[in-house]
Enzyme design. Structure first.
Site, short mmCIF file in Angstrom:
data_model
loop_
_atom_site.label_atom_id
_atom_site.label_comp_id
_atom_site.label_asym_id
_atom_site.label_seq_id
_atom_site.Cartn_x
_atom_site.Cartn_y
_atom_site.Cartn_z
N GLY A 166 0.82 -1.21 0.00
CA GLY A 166 0.00 0.00 0.00
C GLY A 166 0.84 1.25 0.00
O GLY A 166 0.57 2.21 -0.73
N ASP A 167 1.88 1.26 0.81
CA ASP A 167 2.76 2.43 0.92
C ASP A 167 3.54 2.69 -0.37
O ASP A 167 3.60 3.83 -0.85
CB ASP A 167 3.77 2.21 2.05
CG ASP A 167 3.14 2.35 3.43
OD1 ASP A 167 1.91 2.53 3.52
OD2 ASP A 167 3.88 2.28 4.43
N LEU A 168 4.14 1.64 -0.91
CA LEU A 168 5.06 1.81 -2.04
C LEU A 168 4.40 1.63 -3.40
O LEU A 168 4.46 2.52 -4.26
CB LEU A 168 6.25 0.86 -1.89
CG LEU A 168 7.15 1.11 -0.68
CD1 LEU A 168 8.23 0.06 -0.59
CD2 LEU A 168 7.78 2.50 -0.75
#
Length: 386
Positions: A166-168
């Protein structure tokens, strides 16, 4: 020449998505000023290990950036930000919806001093909708996205990845794409715009083939229910010494090579899509060690690779050949970092310096805005840089 050397970015982000996104842009020449507070703990940037007293994550994620420490609850700090924003191209922030507005630094506030600003907000669930203000981490976004419901095994359920998708893959990547799209639009029209990046939104299309098939009337994706998530011979197999190899021999030409290599040519007329023969393949792979299988498959074009640990990956000749690790000198220590994965042949990524601790460039940046030594000292006494 650097690809983004004419771009100035004000970075208010924390943790991983925003800092990684702005680092990628800084590697290509964007002037990135990291604005944060020395007194606010950052779970990622201050994590162990440390190199010469500086977090490894700061050395990496603050790479090629300048850093200024500001207490954004201070009126003077807000005025400093607005001065910096006057000739900035992009603002990137990662607070919950409404936080920047409460500080007097929303898109509308910054647009008053710079009508052409591009303003990118990265959040878990977006700027609107029922969950806009809900807290979350990568595991939560994955859980809500549908991806985990069709991952893992039927019996054990979903499994955690040792990365932050989700972050990257969603937050950072889509922020980079959105900013570059907006910069191109600004080049054509002279107009900035607002960018709303939701990590949850970005994960939903990553349901990919099965998800798209469901939208078109196909079956609901389930664990081991399709050929790419364990419902075929496309899978991981345990070796004699309890390591794993990956088998992706889907096409007939690769399947023929694979079945011959494992000395099971009786299976060549079957298909990699046939899950009924999976147990036979498991038994065969279990008869040899990881090295024995790799010695066999390294010379074959069969879509078979070993599952490597990070040490093996970094020592692999291909990784080295692609230049995926760079080095800096940090005091008396050689600091290694992941390189930028984007390869531009005319304007490649440039690594000017490792990341700095928050606030290192505060005085230098303020003097570039014509603040005097006396004014800086007075603000310091009033905790403007706290």
């Amino acid at each position: 020449m650097k690809a983004l050397e004419n771009v100035k970015i004000l970075d208010f982000t924390t943790l991983l998505p925003g800092p990684y996104a702005t680092m990628v842009l800084a590697d290509f020449g964007a002037e990135v000023i990291k604005i944060s507070s020395k007194s606010k703990h950052d779970l990622v940037l201050e994590a162990e290990p440390k190199v010469e007293g500086i977090s490894q994550n700061q050395l990496w994620l603050n790479r090629n950036k300048s850093t200024i420490s500001l207490n954004l609850k201070s009126k003077e700090a807000v005025e400093i930000v607005k001065e910096l924003a006057k000739d900035a191209d992009v603002v990137v922030e990662q607070f919950r919806p409404g936080v920047m507005k409460s500080l007097g630094l929303s898109y509308e506030d910054i647009k008053k001093v710079n009508p052409e600003i591009i303003y990118c907000s990265i959040t878990g669930y977006g700027q609107d909708g029922p969950m806009a203000n809900r807290a979350g981490h990568d595991i939560n976004f994955l859980a809500k996205s549908g991806i985990l419901a069709s991952s893992g095994r039927k019996e054990e359920g979903p499994v955690l990845y040792s990365t932050q998708l989700g972050d990257l893959a969603s937050g950072a990547s889509n922020a980079i794409i959105g900013i570059l799209l907006a910069l191109n639009y600004k080049t054509k029209t002279g107009k900035g715009q607002y960018i709303d990046i939701s990590m949850m939104d970005g994960l939903i299309p990553l349901n990919s083939l099965y998800g798209n098939g469901y939208l078109g009337g196909g079956a609901l994706p389930t664990p081991e229910g399709d050929f790419l998530n364990g419902g075929s011979c496309y899978d991981f197999y345990r070796t004699k010494d309890d390591r794993f190899i990956s088998v992706g021999s889907l096409e007939p030409k690769f399947w023929q090579i694979f079945t011959k290599a494992i000395d099971r040519e009786d299976l060549k007329d079957k298909s990699a899509y046939d899950a009924s023969i999976k147990e036979e393949i498991k038994s065969r792979i279990k008869e040899k060690t990881f090295k024995e299988w790799m010695d066999i498959f390294n010379g074959l074009d069969a879509c078979v690779e070993g599952v490597l640990n990070l040490k093996e990956v970094l020592e692999d000749p291909h990784t080295k050949g692609r230049g995926m690790v760079i080095e800096f000198k940090v005091k008396n220590t050689t600091n290694k970092q992941f390189a930028n994965p984007i390869k531009l042949y005319k304007t490649p990524a440039i690594y000017d310096h490792p990341g700095k601790e928050i606030g290192i460039d505060t005085e230098k940046i303020l003097k570039s805005l014509n603040y005097t030594d006396e004014e800086i000292k007075e603000m310091e006494e009033r905790d403007v840089f706290k």
